[in-house]
Design a protein around this motif. Structure first.
Motif, short mmCIF file in Angstrom:
data_model
loop_
_atom_site.label_atom_id
_atom_site.label_comp_id
_atom_site.label_asym_id
_atom_site.label_seq_id
_atom_site.Cartn_x
_atom_site.Cartn_y
_atom_site.Cartn_z
N VAL A 38 0.60 4.05 -2.98
CA VAL A 38 0.41 5.48 -2.75
C VAL A 38 1.54 6.28 -3.40
N PHE A 65 0.82 -1.20 0.00
CA PHE A 65 0.00 0.00 0.00
C PHE A 65 0.86 1.26 0.00
N ILE A 66 2.00 1.23 0.68
CA ILE A 66 2.93 2.37 0.61
C ILE A 66 3.43 2.53 -0.82
N VAL A 103 1.14 9.03 -6.42
CA VAL A 103 1.65 10.39 -6.25
C VAL A 103 2.68 10.71 -7.32
#
Length: 58
Positions: A42, A38-39, A46
């Motif tokens: 994200v 999930f990091i 971005v």
């Protein structure tokens, strides 16, 4: 891409721990792998959003 590599490593470790019957370790490795994924997701999104303003270098 290094974060994605670590996610895959923890996924393999979780699968190996599950195969050999180490349920607690498998759950821990799967949890860490999920967080790292999930990091990565994200940061990827971005990067796509902020990288859009750059023109092509051709």
């Amino acid at each position: 891409m290094d974060l994605l590599r670590w996610t895959l490593i923890f996924l393999v470790l979780a699968l190996l721990a599950a195969v050999f019957g180490f349920g607690g370790f498998a759950a821990d490795f799967a949890y860490i792998g999920k967080i790292l994924f999930f990091i990565f997701l994200v940061l990827f999104i971005v990067g796509l959003i902020f990288g859009r303003g750059r023109g092509s270098t051709l």
